[in-house]
Design a protein around this motif. Structure first.
Motif, short mmCIF file in Angstrom:
data_model
loop_
_atom_site.label_atom_id
_atom_site.label_comp_id
_atom_site.label_asym_id
_atom_site.label_seq_id
_atom_site.Cartn_x
_atom_site.Cartn_y
_atom_site.Cartn_z
N ARG A 49 -22.21 -17.91 50.62
CA ARG A 49 -21.32 -17.02 50.32
C ARG A 49 -19.78 -17.62 50.25
N ASP A 50 -19.51 -18.33 51.20
CA ASP A 50 -18.26 -19.00 51.36
C ASP A 50 -18.05 -20.00 50.42
N GLU A 51 -19.20 -20.78 49.84
CA GLU A 51 -19.26 -21.63 48.91
C GLU A 51 -18.83 -20.90 47.62
N PHE A 52 -19.67 -19.93 47.28
CA PHE A 52 -19.55 -19.00 46.11
C PHE A 52 -18.04 -18.56 46.07
N ASP A 53 -17.59 -18.03 46.94
CA ASP A 53 -16.05 -17.43 46.98
C ASP A 53 -15.19 -18.54 46.73
N ALA A 54 -15.43 -19.61 47.01
CA ALA A 54 -14.13 -20.83 46.87
C ALA A 54 -14.33 -21.36 45.55
N LEU A 55 -15.72 -21.37 44.87
CA LEU A 55 -15.73 -21.73 43.43
C LEU A 55 -15.28 -20.68 42.50
N LYS A 56 -15.51 -19.31 42.89
CA LYS A 56 -14.85 -18.34 42.24
C LYS A 56 -13.44 -18.50 42.13
N ALA A 57 -12.73 -18.51 43.00
CA ALA A 57 -11.31 -18.63 43.24
C ALA A 57 -10.64 -19.88 42.44
N GLU A 58 -11.49 -21.10 42.61
CA GLU A 58 -11.04 -22.30 41.78
C GLU A 58 -11.35 -21.80 40.10
N ILE A 59 -12.51 -21.35 39.90
CA ILE A 59 -12.61 -20.50 38.27
C ILE A 59 -11.42 -19.88 37.90
N ALA A 61 -8.36 -19.68 39.04
CA ALA A 61 -7.08 -20.50 38.84
C ALA A 61 -7.17 -21.27 37.69
N LEU A 62 -8.45 -21.82 37.37
CA LEU A 62 -8.33 -22.70 36.04
C LEU A 62 -8.34 -21.41 34.90
N ARG A 63 -8.98 -20.66 34.73
CA ARG A 63 -8.71 -19.69 33.73
C ARG A 63 -7.23 -19.27 33.48
N ALA A 64 -6.48 -19.39 34.69
CA ALA A 64 -5.16 -18.79 34.47
C ALA A 64 -4.27 -20.06 33.92
N GLU A 65 -4.67 -21.16 34.21
CA GLU A 65 -4.01 -22.39 33.93
C GLU A 65 -4.30 -22.63 32.19
N ILE A 66 -5.56 -22.13 31.99
CA ILE A 66 -5.93 -22.34 30.47
C ILE A 66 -5.24 -21.31 29.77
N ALA A 67 -5.01 -20.34 30.24
CA ALA A 67 -4.32 -18.89 29.46
C ALA A 67 -2.92 -19.41 29.27
N THR A 68 -2.16 -20.11 30.28
CA THR A 68 -0.76 -20.38 30.05
C THR A 68 -0.70 -21.66 29.05
N LEU A 69 -1.74 -22.60 29.00
CA LEU A 69 -1.59 -23.61 28.01
C LEU A 69 -1.99 -23.52 26.64
N LYS A 70 -2.79 -22.37 26.69
CA LYS A 70 -3.18 -22.02 25.00
C LYS A 70 -2.02 -21.90 24.17
N PRO A 71 -0.88 -21.13 24.55
CA PRO A 71 0.07 -21.08 23.61
C PRO A 71 0.95 -22.19 23.25
N ALA A 72 0.86 -22.96 24.31
CA ALA A 72 1.60 -24.26 23.96
C ALA A 72 0.94 -25.23 23.10
N ALA A 73 -0.44 -25.46 23.41
CA ALA A 73 -1.28 -25.96 22.62
C ALA A 73 -1.31 -25.41 20.95
N LYS A 74 -1.17 -24.30 20.80
CA LYS A 74 -1.00 -23.53 19.43
C LYS A 74 0.30 -23.75 18.88
N ALA A 75 1.51 -23.81 19.71
CA ALA A 75 2.72 -24.27 19.05
C ALA A 75 2.73 -25.63 18.70
N ALA A 76 2.04 -26.58 19.46
CA ALA A 76 2.18 -27.94 19.40
C ALA A 76 1.35 -28.39 17.79
N LYS A 77 0.51 -27.44 17.67
CA LYS A 77 -0.26 -27.84 16.32
C LYS A 77 0.40 -27.11 15.22
N LYS A 78 1.13 -26.26 15.16
CA LYS A 78 1.74 -25.72 14.13
C LYS A 78 2.67 -26.57 13.45
#
Length: 95
Positions: A49-59, A61-78
């Protein structure tokens, strides 16, 4: 005056012994069951369970980082307004 009945005394001792034996057998069965289930879980390669919770928290955080990087990537492509890549003459390597 109270008299002691040897038959009842022996029956009480037998009953007490049987109850002790039943309790010991119950503990032995519980221990065997636990060992069997631990072996099955180890064979199933389950995650703790502790390994699962750690991986869930890491995922998360990565989803939040992707959500912040997507608009910047779209702006760079325009393309910037007023510029075109078609109007640039090709360079000649032999030139």
């Amino acid at each position: 005056m109270q008299t002691r009945n040897p038959i009842l005394d022996e029956f009480a001792k037998l009953t007490t012994g049987a109850m002790g034996l039943a309790q010991a057998a119950g503990e032995e069965a519980k221990t065997a069951w636990r060992a069997q289930t631990d072996r099955m879980v180890a064979e199933m390669d389950l995650v703790r369970r502790d390994e699962f919770d750690a991986l869930k928290a890491e995922i998360a955080a990565l989803r939040a980082e992707i959500a912040t990087l997507k608009p910047a990537a779209k702006a760079a492509k325009k393309p910037v307004a007023g510029t075109s890549t078609a109007s640039v003459p090709p360079t000649d390597a032999a030139g």
